[in-house]
Design an enzyme around this catalytic site. Structure first.
Site, short mmCIF file in Angstrom:
data_model
loop_
_atom_site.label_atom_id
_atom_site.label_comp_id
_atom_site.label_asym_id
_atom_site.label_seq_id
_atom_site.Cartn_x
_atom_site.Cartn_y
_atom_site.Cartn_z
N HIS A 105 9.08 34.75 -14.68
CA HIS A 105 8.35 33.89 -15.08
C HIS A 105 7.08 35.19 -13.85
O HIS A 105 6.08 35.43 -14.56
CB HIS A 105 7.02 33.12 -15.51
CG HIS A 105 8.33 31.98 -16.24
ND1 HIS A 105 8.83 33.11 -17.28
CD2 HIS A 105 8.89 30.63 -16.30
CE1 HIS A 105 9.77 32.07 -18.30
NE2 HIS A 105 9.40 31.31 -17.09
N GLY A 147 7.13 23.07 -17.25
CA GLY A 147 8.83 22.27 -17.91
C GLY A 147 9.33 22.83 -16.94
O GLY A 147 10.54 22.60 -16.29
N TYR A 167 8.56 30.21 -11.45
CA TYR A 167 6.93 30.95 -11.58
C TYR A 167 6.28 31.61 -10.11
O TYR A 167 5.28 31.22 -9.85
CB TYR A 167 6.32 29.46 -11.84
CG TYR A 167 5.88 29.22 -13.53
CD1 TYR A 167 5.77 30.59 -13.98
CD2 TYR A 167 6.04 28.88 -13.83
CE1 TYR A 167 5.45 30.60 -15.90
CE2 TYR A 167 5.97 28.22 -15.70
CZ TYR A 167 5.10 29.33 -16.30
OH TYR A 167 5.11 29.42 -17.85
C1 LIG Z 1 4.31 24.85 -27.35
C2 LIG Z 1 4.37 24.60 -25.93
C3 LIG Z 1 4.62 25.83 -25.22
C4 LIG Z 1 5.11 25.57 -23.57
N1 LIG Z 1 5.25 25.99 -22.79
C5 LIG Z 1 5.97 26.47 -21.89
C6 LIG Z 1 5.14 27.78 -20.08
O1 LIG Z 1 5.84 28.68 -20.70
N2 LIG Z 1 5.89 27.36 -19.35
C7 LIG Z 1 6.38 26.09 -19.01
O2 LIG Z 1 6.72 25.91 -17.64
N3 LIG Z 1 7.20 25.23 -20.14
C8 LIG Z 1 6.03 25.55 -20.79
N4 LIG Z 1 6.27 24.06 -21.67
C9 LIG Z 1 6.36 23.30 -20.86
C10 LIG Z 1 5.31 22.29 -20.78
O3 LIG Z 1 4.93 22.41 -20.09
C11 LIG Z 1 6.15 20.92 -20.49
O4 LIG Z 1 7.19 19.93 -20.59
C12 LIG Z 1 4.39 19.56 -19.69
O5 LIG Z 1 4.28 20.42 -18.78
C13 LIG Z 1 5.51 18.45 -19.05
O6 LIG Z 1 4.97 17.39 -19.74
P1 LIG Z 1 4.12 16.15 -20.13
O7 LIG Z 1 5.33 15.05 -20.55
O8 LIG Z 1 2.50 15.20 -20.91
O9 LIG Z 1 3.94 16.91 -21.71
C14 LIG Z 1 5.84 24.29 -22.99
C15 LIG Z 1 6.04 22.74 -23.81
C16 LIG Z 1 4.95 23.16 -25.50
C17 LIG Z 1 4.66 22.19 -26.36
#
Ligand SMILES: Cc1cc2nc3c(=O)[nH]c(=O)nc-3n(C[C@H](O)[C@H](O)[C@H](O)COP(=O)(O)O)c2cc1C
Length: 218
Positions: free
Chosen positions: A160, A148, A154
């Protein structure tokens, strides 16, 4: 090439879902054989437990490490573990695709690793089988992940820290530990806020990366 594609995302219509679909089409187009483990869809049970070992060495006290070492000699694991182990044994390359959850893989995938890449299967401290003498020396692995957060957060010096460094807990301490060759991690940053156009570009780039797989795999 024989590829085991281990995938963890709870929503098929997500960015990750579409990325995985792109991968499966590209890999098959290139003539690779692919076995998919879609962990959420399979409702894979990530919980390591005594019943994983139907022929217990010690039925009084459950020691998962020693039970796994013993079961690896006889193959006496629960059926869902055995099924996944067969895919791993068969594969030349293991690809793990997941969204970053708290700077690592989702728990369901960690549970798959705990139960499937069991002591005695990919490594064996009792016989000093790790790293150069790991039991998966004939295999390669690659992480494919989305965040995200933007790349700057990162990166080294970002809030991070470098994501690749965090991922070493998996790439080095799990995969290289088991003797595997590790290909560079494929990371798509800010996937949660990606536009349709940029998303389509990312799918194409990933497709090209997969079509280029070959000499870099063991
Ligand atoms: C429980 C949870 C923890 C997450 N932790 C992180 C994180 O530590 N770092 C980050 O960049 N995004 C984090 N995210 C965001 C997800 O990585 C992001 O929404 C996802 O990679 C997007 O792909 P998608 O649209 O296929 O879900 C987190 C999301 C969730 C649900």
């Amino acid at each position: 090439m024989k590829i085991c594609y281990v995938y963890a995302h709870p929503e098929p219509k997500s960015f990750n879902g579409a990325l995985k679909d792109t991968a499966l089409v590209a890999l098959k187009e290139k003539g690779h054989e692919v076995k998919l483990s879609d962990l959420y869809a399979m409702k894979f049970d990530p919980v390591l437990k005594a019943s994983d070992f139907p022929e217990r060495k010690n039925s009084e006290v459950f020691n998962p490490f020693f039970e796994a070492i013993k079961a690896s000699k006889t193959g006496a694991f629960a059926p869902d573990i055995r099924e996944e182990m067969e895919k791993v044994k068969w594969a030349d390359l293991l690809i793990f695709q997941f969204p970053i959850y708290f700077t690592s893989m989702p728990a369901i995938m960690k549970g798959w690793i705990d139960r499937v890449l069991a002591p005695g299967f990919g490594f064996n401290p009792v016989t000093n089988s790790a790293y150069d003498t790991g039991l998966f020396k004939e295999k390669s692995s690659m992480l494919v992940t989305t965040t995200g957060a933007p790349k700057e957060m990162y990166s080294e010096g970002g809030v991070h820290g470098d994501l690749n460094k965090h991922l070493e807990a998996i790439t080095h301490c799990i995969f290289e530990y088991m003797g595997m060759k590790v290909l560079p991690s494929y990371i798509i940053y800010e996937a949660s806020s990606i536009s349709k156009e940029k998303g389509a570009e990312e799918f194409e780039k990933y497709k090209q990366r997969l079509l280029g797989l070959g000499a870099d795999v063991v």
